[in-house]
Design a protein around this motif. Structure first.
Motif, PDB file in Angstrom:
ATOM      1  N   UNK A 123     129.846  25.297  76.172  1.00 23.69           N
ATOM      2  CA  UNK A 123     129.028  24.086  76.140  1.00 23.69           C
ATOM      3  C   UNK A 123     129.322  23.155  77.321  1.00 23.69           C
ATOM      4  N   UNK A 124     130.485  23.287  77.932  1.00 26.57           N
ATOM      5  CA  UNK A 124     130.823  22.452  79.095  1.00 26.57           C
ATOM      6  C   UNK A 124     130.048  22.880  80.338  1.00 26.57           C
ATOM      7  N   UNK A 149     142.362  25.148  72.769  1.00 27.47           N
ATOM      8  CA  UNK A 149     142.084  25.326  71.343  1.00 27.47           C
ATOM      9  C   UNK A 149     141.470  26.686  71.033  1.00 27.47           C
ATOM     10  N   UNK A 150     141.278  27.521  72.076  1.00 25.93           N
ATOM     11  CA  UNK A 150     140.645  28.829  71.891  1.00 25.93           C
ATOM     12  C   UNK A 150     139.275  28.698  71.235  1.00 25.93           C
ATOM     13  N   UNK A 151     138.459  27.781  71.774  1.00 29.45           N
ATOM     14  CA  UNK A 151     137.143  27.487  71.222  1.00 29.45           C
ATOM     15  C   UNK A 151     136.060  27.909  72.225  1.00 29.45           C
ATOM     16  N   UNK A 211     146.889  11.562  84.454  1.00 34.58           N
ATOM     17  CA  UNK A 211     145.913  12.172  85.325  1.00 34.58           C
ATOM     18  C   UNK A 211     144.526  11.811  84.793  1.00 34.58           C
ATOM     19  N   UNK A 212     143.636  11.479  85.708  1.00 32.76           N
ATOM     20  CA  UNK A 212     142.303  11.043  85.338  1.00 32.76           C
ATOM     21  C   UNK A 212     141.286  12.146  85.639  1.00 32.76           C
ATOM     22  N   UNK A 213     140.950  12.935  84.625  1.00 31.91           N
ATOM     23  CA  UNK A 213     139.970  14.006  84.781  1.00 31.91           C
ATOM     24  C   UNK A 213     138.626  13.545  84.239  1.00 31.91           C
ATOM     25  N   UNK A 214     137.531  13.978  84.866  1.00 26.15           N
ATOM     26  CA  UNK A 214     136.223  13.706  84.276  1.00 26.15           C
ATOM     27  C   UNK A 214     136.150  14.304  82.869  1.00 26.15           C
ATOM     28  N   UNK A 215     135.378  13.680  82.031  1.00 30.67           N
ATOM     29  CA  UNK A 215     135.287  14.089  80.628  1.00 30.67           C
ATOM     30  C   UNK A 215     134.927  15.573  80.478  1.00 30.67           C
ATOM     31  N   UNK A 216     134.018  16.081  81.293  1.00 25.09           N
ATOM     32  CA  UNK A 216     133.581  17.472  81.164  1.00 25.09           C
ATOM     33  C   UNK A 216     134.705  18.445  81.522  1.00 25.09           C
ATOM     34  N   UNK A 253     137.977  17.679  81.152  1.00 26.62           N
ATOM     35  CA  UNK A 253     138.865  17.584  79.989  1.00 26.62           C
ATOM     36  C   UNK A 253     138.355  18.465  78.858  1.00 26.62           C
ATOM     37  N   UNK A 254     137.033  18.467  78.643  1.00 29.54           N
ATOM     38  CA  UNK A 254     136.441  19.286  77.580  1.00 29.54           C
ATOM     39  C   UNK A 254     136.696  20.771  77.835  1.00 29.54           C
TER      40      UNK A 254
END
Length: 106
Positions: free
Chosen positions: A24-25, A16-18, A1-6, A8-9
């Motif tokens: 920040x996204x 990751x529970x971050x 699947x091709x998701x935009x980087x943002x 995916x972030x």
């Protein structure tokens, strides 16, 4: 699947529970609409995300993506501590200037 980087972030930070990476996204005034409630601005997005994680202990895994105009809809399998788990939810993102300007979950 091709998701935009943002996007995916966003999902990576969620997995990751971050909270810092997740917030920040979003743009500074970005918003999340979830369960009929709008959470706008960085502080509100952080509070929403922490409350949802504490309540549901969920993990969202993208399974499909489609775009329509300035919107990007990601269908994700969400597993957690809630009735009907796992469930497939739609995450509809609005992206502006490489950041998440809006997210609607339903």
């Amino acid at each position: 699947m091709n998701l935009p980087r943002i996007i995916e972030a966003f999902f990576d930070a969620d997995t990751r529970n971050d909270p810092d990476a997740l917030v920040a996204a979003f743009s500074r005034n970005g918003s999340v609409t979830d369960e009929g409630v709008v959470h706008q601005g960085s502080d509100a997005v952080r509070i929403w995300w922490r409350a949802a994680k504490d309540k549901y202990h969920h993990v969202a895994v993208p399974v499909e993506v489609a775009s329509a105009g300035d919107k990007l809809r990601v269908r994700a399998t969400v597993t957690g501590r809630f009735p009907g788990s796992p469930a497939v939810l739609n995450y509809t993102f609005t992206i502006a200037n490489g950041e998440i300007a809006g997210l609607e979950i339903g």
